[in-house]
Every structure is written in C-alpha cells, then in structure tokens.
Design a protein around this motif. Sequence first.
Motif, PDB file in Angstrom:
ATOM      1  N   VAL A 150       0.838  -1.204   0.000  1.00 22.77           N
ATOM      2  CA  VAL A 150       0.000   0.000   0.000  1.00 22.77           C
ATOM      3  C   VAL A 150       0.873   1.255   0.000  1.00 22.77           C
ATOM      4  N   TRP A 151       1.866   1.284   0.896  1.00 22.63           N
ATOM      5  CA  TRP A 151       2.758   2.441   0.959  1.00 22.63           C
ATOM      6  C   TRP A 151       3.563   2.572  -0.333  1.00 22.63           C
ATOM      7  N   ARG A 152       3.941   1.451  -0.918  1.00 25.27           N
ATOM      8  CA  ARG A 152       4.677   1.497  -2.176  1.00 25.27           C
ATOM      9  C   ARG A 152       3.795   2.062  -3.292  1.00 25.27           C
ATOM     10  N   ALA A 153       2.491   1.759  -3.236  1.00 24.58           N
ATOM     11  CA  ALA A 153       1.570   2.312  -4.228  1.00 24.58           C
ATOM     12  C   ALA A 153       1.475   3.837  -4.095  1.00 24.58           C
ATOM     13  N   TRP A 154       1.435   4.311  -2.861  1.00 28.91           N
ATOM     14  CA  TRP A 154       1.412   5.756  -2.633  1.00 28.91           C
ATOM     15  C   TRP A 154       2.727   6.397  -3.076  1.00 28.91           C
ATOM     16  N   ALA A 155       3.826   5.713  -2.834  1.00 24.23           N
ATOM     17  CA  ALA A 155       5.125   6.218  -3.293  1.00 24.23           C
ATOM     18  C   ALA A 155       5.156   6.301  -4.812  1.00 24.23           C
ATOM     19  N   TRP A 156       4.574   5.283  -5.472  1.00 23.08           N
ATOM     20  CA  TRP A 156       4.506   5.299  -6.933  1.00 23.08           C
ATOM     21  C   TRP A 156       3.686   6.492  -7.410  1.00 23.08           C
ATOM     22  N   ALA A 157       2.598   6.795  -6.722  1.00 19.27           N
ATOM     23  CA  ALA A 157       1.762   7.936  -7.101  1.00 19.27           C
ATOM     24  C   ALA A 157       2.564   9.238  -7.023  1.00 19.27           C
ATOM     25  N   ALA A 158       3.344   9.395  -5.951  1.00 17.04           N
ATOM     26  CA  ALA A 158       4.172  10.599  -5.812  1.00 17.04           C
ATOM     27  C   ALA A 158       5.221  10.660  -6.920  1.00 17.04           C
ATOM     28  N   PHE A 159       5.820   9.520  -7.238  1.00 16.39           N
ATOM     29  CA  PHE A 159       6.813   9.450  -8.303  1.00 16.39           C
ATOM     30  C   PHE A 159       6.182   9.780  -9.651  1.00 16.39           C
ATOM     31  N   ALA A 160       4.983   9.255  -9.901  1.00 16.97           N
ATOM     32  CA  ALA A 160       4.292   9.510 -11.161  1.00 16.97           C
ATOM     33  C   ALA A 160       3.962  10.990 -11.318  1.00 16.97           C
ATOM     34  N   VAL A 161       3.507  11.622 -10.246  1.00 18.57           N
ATOM     35  CA  VAL A 161       3.207  13.058 -10.296  1.00 18.57           C
ATOM     36  C   VAL A 161       4.469  13.848 -10.637  1.00 18.57           C
ATOM     37  N   ALA A 162       5.588  13.468 -10.026  1.00 17.08           N
ATOM     38  CA  ALA A 162       6.853  14.151 -10.301  1.00 17.08           C
ATOM     39  C   ALA A 162       7.249  14.002 -11.756  1.00 17.08           C
ATOM     40  N   MET A 163       7.093  12.802 -12.313  1.00 20.22           N
ATOM     41  CA  MET A 163       7.444  12.573 -13.711  1.00 20.22           C
ATOM     42  C   MET A 163       6.533  13.358 -14.655  1.00 20.22           C
ATOM     43  N   ILE A 164       5.240  13.420 -14.336  1.00 19.49           N
ATOM     44  CA  ILE A 164       4.287  14.140 -15.184  1.00 19.49           C
ATOM     45  C   ILE A 164       4.569  15.640 -15.157  1.00 19.49           C
ATOM     46  N   THR A 165       4.822  16.180 -13.972  1.00 21.06           N
ATOM     47  CA  THR A 165       5.125  17.612 -13.882  1.00 21.06           C
ATOM     48  C   THR A 165       6.425  17.947 -14.597  1.00 21.06           C
ATOM     49  N   ASP A 166       7.349  16.988 -14.659  1.00 21.54           N
ATOM     50  CA  ASP A 166       8.591  17.202 -15.393  1.00 21.54           C
ATOM     51  C   ASP A 166       8.310  17.441 -16.870  1.00 21.54           C
ATOM     52  N   ILE A 167       7.323  16.742 -17.405  1.00 24.66           N
ATOM     53  CA  ILE A 167       6.962  16.918 -18.810  1.00 24.66           C
ATOM     54  C   ILE A 167       6.291  18.261 -19.026  1.00 24.66           C
ATOM     55  N   PHE A 168       5.364  18.622 -18.138  1.00 23.81           N
ATOM     56  CA  PHE A 168       4.549  19.808 -18.350  1.00 23.81           C
ATOM     57  C   PHE A 168       5.281  21.106 -18.063  1.00 23.81           C
ATOM     58  N   ASP A 169       6.159  21.133 -17.049  1.00 22.52           N
ATOM     59  CA  ASP A 169       6.781  22.415 -16.711  1.00 22.52           C
ATOM     60  C   ASP A 169       7.702  22.898 -17.829  1.00 22.52           C
ATOM     61  N   GLY A 170       8.450  21.976 -18.439  1.00 24.72           N
ATOM     62  CA  GLY A 170       9.304  22.379 -19.549  1.00 24.72           C
ATOM     63  C   GLY A 170       8.496  22.833 -20.750  1.00 24.72           C
ATOM     64  N   HIS A 171       7.401  22.114 -21.051  1.00 29.27           N
ATOM     65  CA  HIS A 171       6.542  22.483 -22.181  1.00 29.27           C
ATOM     66  C   HIS A 171       5.913  23.858 -21.962  1.00 29.27           C
ATOM     67  N   LEU A 172       5.420  24.101 -20.764  1.00 29.17           N
ATOM     68  CA  LEU A 172       4.802  25.393 -20.464  1.00 29.17           C
ATOM     69  C   LEU A 172       5.819  26.524 -20.537  1.00 29.17           C
ATOM     70  N   ALA A 173       7.018  26.272 -20.003  1.00 30.15           N
ATOM     71  CA  ALA A 173       8.043  27.315 -20.005  1.00 30.15           C
ATOM     72  C   ALA A 173       8.429  27.717 -21.419  1.00 30.15           C
ATOM     73  N   ARG A 174       8.560  26.731 -22.309  1.00 34.36           N
ATOM     74  CA  ARG A 174       8.951  27.037 -23.690  1.00 34.36           C
ATOM     75  C   ARG A 174       7.791  27.633 -24.492  1.00 34.36           C
ATOM     76  N   THR A 175       6.586  27.126 -24.278  1.00 33.78           N
ATOM     77  CA  THR A 175       5.439  27.570 -25.072  1.00 33.78           C
ATOM     78  C   THR A 175       5.018  28.987 -24.717  1.00 33.78           C
ATOM     79  N   TYR A 176       4.998  29.298 -23.435  1.00 32.26           N
ATOM     80  CA  TYR A 176       4.494  30.598 -22.979  1.00 32.26           C
ATOM     81  C   TYR A 176       5.601  31.540 -22.519  1.00 32.26           C
TER      82      TYR A 176
END
Length: 243
Positions: A84-110
């Motif tokens: 269960v805790w590993r699943a929550w850790a995965w969720a935190a890791f997934a959010v970090a990976m997703i924000t990594d994609i979006f922050d660079g895209h937003l910075a370059r686009t806007y």
Amino acid sequence: MTGVPASAAGGPGTPGTRGAAAGAPGTGASGAQGSKSSRGGKLGAVAVNQASLWNVANLLTMLRLVLVPGFVALMLAEGGYDPVWRAWAWAAFAVAMITDIFDGHLARTYNLVTDFGKIADPIADKAIMGAALICLSSLGDLPWWVTGVILGRELGITLLRFLVIRYGVIPASRGGKMKTLAQGTAVGMYVLALTGPLATLRFWVMAVAVALTVVTGIDYVRQAIVLRRQGLAERKAAAKEAE
C-alpha cells in the motif's frame, strides 16, 4: 483633424503653452518628474521580473522538489515492503514525472523560462530519480551497479555540459528523451510491489533503460568533444583575423 488636442500639440495661445512657459525657466521640476518616472519604470520592471519567478512552470518544478522527501518517506514506510505504501510512493513518483513533462513544455510555449527554472529543473529531475534509485537499491530491489550507472551518467553529463558551455550548448537528443522515458517507466515499475510476469517485464524495461543510458551518455561525450574542437578552431580563426 489629427485627433491630437491642441494643448498636447503646444500650439500658440493654448493652455499648454502656459505649462510649457512655466516650466521653461526652471526645467528642473519637469526633469525631476521625468527622472522619477524613469526610476519608477525601472523599479516596475524589476518587480515584474521578480514576480515572473512564481509562474506556473516554476511552481511545478518546486512541487517536484517538495515531492522528493515525501516520496522517500512513503517508500520507506513500514520497512519499505508494504504494497500500500509502495503504491502511494509510486503515485508521488508519477506526479513528479508528469510535472517534469509539463513544466518544460509550459516554459517554452508561454515564454516562462527563468534563471531559477534553468537551475532548479534539472536538480528536481535528478533528485527524484536519484532518491528512487537509492531507495530501491537500499531495499535490495535493484542492484547497486544499476543505480551507479544511471546516477553516474546523469551527474557526469551534467558536469560535461558545464565544462563545454563556453563553446556552445549540447542539445537534448531524441535518444536522451527515450532514455528519460525508459528510466521513468522502469523505476516506476520497480517502485510498485509487482510479482509474476510483471516483475519479469520490469527487469527487461530496466535493461533497456540502462542500455539507453550508456549509449546516449557516450553520444553526449562525442558531441562535447566535437563542440569543443569547433569552438577552439573558431577562436584560433578569430585570433588570426584580429592579427
């Protein structure tokens, strides 16, 4: 009918001439006002630049940095083996990976690129990936040599970029993007408490990630050598022309 008021045009006999005449003997007052306006404009520009630090791209980067200690706490909770805790850790890791994609895209686009983002973004990327790899190796889920290869490559290429920055910038390659995707997918699968065929699959995904890590690392070294040679050649040519 130019649309310009007579007072603004400063024509004869207009009220504007009185202001001009009044200010003529001592232009210090209007000069002082202009100086204040100039200083105010500079201060306003500084305020805008400071405010731009808090744009959405930088906020996502800050979120990734905050997620690192939270991810480690979730990963190591209950000895590090509770699904269960590993699943929550995965969720935190997934959010970090997703924000990594979006922050660079937003910075370059806007046009939200800032000095803070240039420094903090790669730090956040390596912090979350490094934390995940070290946690997995410390728990015995991942061999230490895999962690060493991936982290050694990431830190080495970052240092290499700084060493050759005077000659130019090494651009991110398609292979580098594939490497990042493979690493994120493989590490995410290892964070989850997988068993059976999925556990076997994650092994092969990690093997692909390690292979891409090594191959792209070698390619970046090659690019750095070529870039340095070109930079030195251009400098020598410029020095000869100056003579």
